[in-house]
Structures are given as structure tokens and as C-alpha cells.
Design a protein around this motif. Structure first.
Motif, PDB file in Angstrom:
ATOM      1  N   UNK A  81     -46.748  10.937 -15.450  1.00 57.11           N
ATOM      2  CA  UNK A  81     -47.096  10.605 -13.662  1.00 57.11           C
ATOM      3  C   UNK A  81     -46.071  10.855 -12.915  1.00 57.11           C
ATOM      4  N   UNK A  82     -45.904  10.992 -11.774  1.00 59.72           N
ATOM      5  CA  UNK A  82     -45.034  11.571 -10.896  1.00 59.72           C
ATOM      6  C   UNK A  82     -44.678  10.100  -9.366  1.00 59.72           C
ATOM      7  N   UNK A  83     -44.065   9.194  -9.041  1.00 61.02           N
ATOM      8  CA  UNK A  83     -44.126   8.882  -8.104  1.00 61.02           C
ATOM      9  C   UNK A  83     -43.126   9.687  -6.489  1.00 61.02           C
ATOM     10  N   UNK A  84     -44.342   9.980  -6.220  1.00 60.94           N
ATOM     11  CA  UNK A  84     -43.572  10.943  -4.893  1.00 60.94           C
ATOM     12  C   UNK A  84     -43.114  10.301  -3.716  1.00 60.94           C
ATOM     13  N   UNK A  85     -41.789  10.380  -3.235  1.00 62.98           N
ATOM     14  CA  UNK A  85     -41.033   9.321  -3.058  1.00 62.98           C
ATOM     15  C   UNK A  85     -40.579  10.451  -1.585  1.00 62.98           C
ATOM     16  N   UNK A  86     -41.314   9.531  -0.406  1.00 62.99           N
ATOM     17  CA  UNK A  86     -40.734  10.330   1.124  1.00 62.99           C
ATOM     18  C   UNK A  86     -40.100   9.464   1.805  1.00 62.99           C
ATOM     19  N   UNK A 131     -45.389   5.355  -3.149  1.00 59.71           N
ATOM     20  CA  UNK A 131     -45.066   3.296  -3.228  1.00 59.71           C
ATOM     21  C   UNK A 131     -43.990   3.603  -3.857  1.00 59.71           C
ATOM     22  N   UNK A 132     -43.636   2.177  -3.918  1.00 58.92           N
ATOM     23  CA  UNK A 132     -42.088   1.698  -5.095  1.00 58.92           C
ATOM     24  C   UNK A 132     -42.973   2.354  -6.382  1.00 58.92           C
ATOM     25  N   UNK A 133     -41.828   3.284  -7.044  1.00 49.50           N
ATOM     26  CA  UNK A 133     -42.013   3.853  -7.846  1.00 49.50           C
ATOM     27  C   UNK A 133     -42.262   2.787  -9.374  1.00 49.50           C
ATOM     28  N   UNK A 134     -41.385   1.708  -9.821  1.00 47.86           N
ATOM     29  CA  UNK A 134     -41.868   1.254 -10.506  1.00 47.86           C
ATOM     30  C   UNK A 134     -43.299   0.613 -10.997  1.00 47.86           C
ATOM     31  N   UNK A 180     -45.342   1.604  -9.074  1.00 50.94           N
ATOM     32  CA  UNK A 180     -46.467   2.768  -9.262  1.00 50.94           C
ATOM     33  C   UNK A 180     -47.000   3.334 -10.490  1.00 50.94           C
ATOM     34  N   UNK A 181     -45.206   3.046 -11.364  1.00 52.57           N
ATOM     35  CA  UNK A 181     -45.360   3.880 -12.483  1.00 52.57           C
ATOM     36  C   UNK A 181     -46.620   2.578 -13.426  1.00 52.57           C
ATOM     37  N   UNK A 182     -46.098   1.326 -13.417  1.00 53.17           N
ATOM     38  CA  UNK A 182     -47.190   0.575 -13.775  1.00 53.17           C
ATOM     39  C   UNK A 182     -48.396   0.241 -13.974  1.00 53.17           C
ATOM     40  N   UNK A 183     -48.729   0.531 -12.501  1.00 51.91           N
ATOM     41  CA  UNK A 183     -49.946   0.940 -12.082  1.00 51.91           C
ATOM     42  C   UNK A 183     -50.770   1.515 -12.786  1.00 51.91           C
ATOM     43  N   UNK A 184     -50.450   3.215 -12.458  1.00 53.69           N
ATOM     44  CA  UNK A 184     -50.772   4.113 -13.237  1.00 53.69           C
ATOM     45  C   UNK A 184     -50.711   3.910 -14.397  1.00 53.69           C
ATOM     46  N   UNK A 185     -49.698   3.242 -15.218  1.00 55.99           N
ATOM     47  CA  UNK A 185     -50.017   2.995 -17.037  1.00 55.99           C
ATOM     48  C   UNK A 185     -50.958   2.731 -17.144  1.00 55.99           C
ATOM     49  N   UNK A 186     -50.835   1.133 -16.710  1.00 52.03           N
ATOM     50  CA  UNK A 186     -52.438   0.237 -16.962  1.00 52.03           C
ATOM     51  C   UNK A 186     -53.835   1.130 -16.155  1.00 52.03           C
TER      52      UNK A 186
END
Ligand SMILES: Nc1ncnc2c1ncn2[C@@H]1O[C@H](COP(=O)(O)OP(=O)(O)OP(=O)(O)O)[C@@H](O)[C@H]1O
Ligand SMILES: [Mg+2]
Length: 175
Positions: free
Chosen positions: A36-41, A123-126, A128-134
Motif C-alpha cells: 500500500x501507498x498513501x498519496x501525499x499532496x 488522507x492521513x497516512x497512518x 489510510x494504512x490501517x484501513x487498507x490493511x484491514x
């Protein structure tokens, strides 16, 4: 062993080591892997400038897409400095994110992982990471202990720290 491994990458060298470890574990135990990668604008100008490989990735993306990279005057950092990004910036950040994921997936396959899925979020990286992992059904999250950020004096980056605090599955931070 684990049922599904999730690894997060911001394109940094440490995150690359996290991808390697996650892939080695997934290959060894026949576990599916999601990257997973969280886009950072916006706020990521310094982070992008720190990405050793970014010029290379940007050049590659420029060559293989029709994106107008005229926008890139001056340093790479200028491109990402706008807090309200233009359509071009959104497009370029998205393409770079796709390239980071593509390279990580190639690496994982090279290391022998059979089932590799990639995904990006905003969104907030942490969070988003938790959501994607779940969503992936992961029972292990692998992260680098550092990323592209600036707070080197802290032992753990803020994203790694928050994911460690809030995850309800095992979290591995790679050094
Ligand atoms: N945008 C992102 N997308 C995916 N994974 C990320 C992202 N940002 C951080 N990570 C993951 O978290 C790990 C640690 O990065 P973190 O951002 O916590 O440290 P940092 O960048 O050094 O510090 P900070 O961001 O607090 O300045 C990275 O190696 C990567 O695995
Ligand atoms: Mg960071």
C-alpha cells in the motif's frame, strides 16, 4: 504463520527494506502480500526531495505517459509545494505513486511472492494504512521505522508510531 501480510511504502529506502522483508516472509510461507501507498499532496516537497530515486521515477513516468512535465521548473520540490494542488500535480503525484507500487510489486515477485496486490489511498497516512490493511484482511503490517520525513531526532517516524499504537494486528518495523 500469518494469513495475509500488508506492507506500506512511501518510496523511501527504509520502506524498500520493509518491502523486502515482507516479501521474503510472504514467499517463504506462501502468504498473499498487499503493498500500500498513501498519496501525499501538498506537504511533501521536502519528502519528495529526499527520495533518492525520485528524479529517476519522475523521468520514467514522464517518458511513459503524456503528462506535461513543463510544470517542473526548478527543483522537484517546487512541484509538490502547493497546498492546494493543481490537476497536474495530482496527476503527477498519482503517477509517481503508481510507479512506486509497480516497482515494489516487481521486487516482491522477484523474491518469489505468488500473490501480490497493490493499492493506494489518500488522507492521513497512518489512518489510510490501517484501513487498507484491514480491508486486505491483513494480520501483519510491515513498515520501515523511517520514511521520507524530516524528524530524524525521533526514534520512530510519526506514521510508524501511529500505526504501531493503533493496529489490532502484529506490526513489524524494519530497520
Ligand atoms: N505515505 C505513505 N505511504 C505508505 N507508507 C508510508 C507512508 N508514509 C510512511 N509510510 C510507512 O511508514 C514508514 C515510516 O515512515 P514515517 O513517515 O513514520 O517516518 P518519517 O517519514 O521518517 O517521519 P515523519 O513522516 O514523521 O517526518 C515508512 O518506511 C513506510 O513504511
Ligand atoms: Mg513520513
Amino acid at each position: 504463520m500469518k494469513q495475509h501480510i500488508f506492507v506500506a511504502t512511501d518510496g523511501s529506502e527504509t520502506a524498500g527494506r520493509a518491502v523486502d522483508l515482507a516479501a521474503e516472509l510472504a514467499a517463504k510461507f506462501g502468504t498473499p502480500l498487499t503493498i500500500g501507498h498513501v498519496l501525499r499532496f501538498g506537504r511533501s516537497s521536502e519528502e519528495m526531495a529526499r527520495m533518492a530515486d525520485v528524479e529517476h521515477i519522475v523521468r520514467h513516468v514522464s517518458k511513459t505517459s503524456n503528462t506535461d512535465f513543463q510544470i517542473m521548473t526548478g527543483t522537484t520540490g517546487d512541484l509538490f509545494a502547493d497546498t492546494r494542488p493543481s490537476g497536474d500535480v495530482v496527476r503527477i503525484v498519482t503517477l509517481i505513486g503508481e510507479e512506486i507500487l509497480r516497482r515494489s510489486a516487481d521486487r516482491a515477485k522477484e523474491l518469489g511472492v505468488e500473490t501480490v496486490t497493490t493499492g493506494s489511498a489518500q488522507g492521513d497516512p497512518a489512518d489510510a494504512i490501517l484501513d487498507m490493511a484491514k480491508e486486505a484482511g491483513a494480520d501483519m503490517i510491515v513498515l520501515g521505522h523511517r520514511g521520507l520525513g524530516r524528524w530524524r531526532e525521533m526514534l520512530l517516524g510519526s506514521v510508524a508510531h501511529k500505526v504501531n499504537q493503533h493496529a489490532d494486528c502484529t506490526v513489524v518495523t524494519v530497520r
